[in-house]
Design an enzyme around this catalytic site. Structure first.
Site, PDB file in Angstrom:
ATOM      1  CD  GLU A  23      -1.524  -1.994   2.145  1.00 34.74           C
ATOM      2  OE1 GLU A  23      -0.278  -2.675   2.301  1.00 34.74           O
ATOM      3  OE2 GLU A  23      -2.053  -3.002   2.829  1.00 34.74           O
ATOM      4  CB  CYS A  37      -0.401  -3.632   8.569  1.00 37.66           C
ATOM      5  SG  CYS A  37       0.786  -1.859   8.018  1.00 37.66           S
TER       6      CYS A  37
END
Ligand code: THU
Length: 131
Positions: free
Chosen positions: A56, A87
C-alpha cells in the site's frame, strides 16, 4: 472496463512483483487518485526485516512522487481467497492522502472483493487538519 475491475487487475499484476524472500507473503495494491490515474505497489522486504515496506505504501508513495495527493480508492490483495486488510501503519499513511469517502477494496480473488469505507478501518483518526 469498470474501475473496480481495472484496480483488481492492477493490484494482482503488482502482487507478482512482490519481493518477499523472508515471509513469502505477497501483497499487491492499487491506488486510484482524483485525477483518475492508477498506481500499483507491491511489498518489498529486507534482510534487516524492519525496513520492509508494504504494498500500500509503495503505491501511495509512487502516486505522491507523481504529484498526486488525493486518493479516492485503494485496493489490496494478499493471500488468495482471504481478506488482507491494510496494516496499522498503512492505515495512517492512507489517512494522510485519502478523501472523506475513500473506499478500501479488499480483494479475495479475481472475481470477489469487499468494499469498506476508510472511516470504518481507522475511526477517530488523526490527520493533517488536526495539527
Ligand atoms: N504486508 C503488506 O504489504 N501490506 C499489508 O497491509 C500487510 C502486510 C506485507 C509486509 C510483509 O512483507 C508481509 O506482508 C508480511 O507481513
Amino acid at each position: 472496463m469498470n474501475i473496480y475491475k481495472k484496480m483488481i487487475d492492477c493490484a494482482l499484476d503488482s502482487q507478482k512483483k512482490a519481493y518477499t524472500p523472508y515471509s513469502n507473503f505477497k501483497v499487491g495494491a492499487c491506488v486510484l487518485t482524483d485525477s483518475g490515474k492508477l498506481y500499483g505497489g507491491c511489498n518489498i522486504e529486507n534482510a534487516s526485516y524492519t525496513p520492509t515496506v508494504c504494498a500500500e505504501r509503495v503505491a501511495i508513495f509512487k502516486a505522491v512522487y507523481n504529484g498526486e495527493k488525493k486518493i479516492t480508492k485503494i485496493a489490496v490483495v494478499g493471500k488468495e481467497n482471504s481478506l488482507t486488510y491494510p496494516c496499522g501503519v498503512c492505515r495512517q499513511v492512507i489517512r494522510e492522502f485519502c478523501s472523506d469517502d475513500c473506499e478500501i477494496i479488499i480483494i479475495k480473488n479475481e472475481q470477489e472483493y469487499k468494499i469498506v469505507k476508510f472511516s470504518e478501518i481507522l475511526p477517530y483518526s488523526f490527520g493533517p487538519e488536526d495539527l
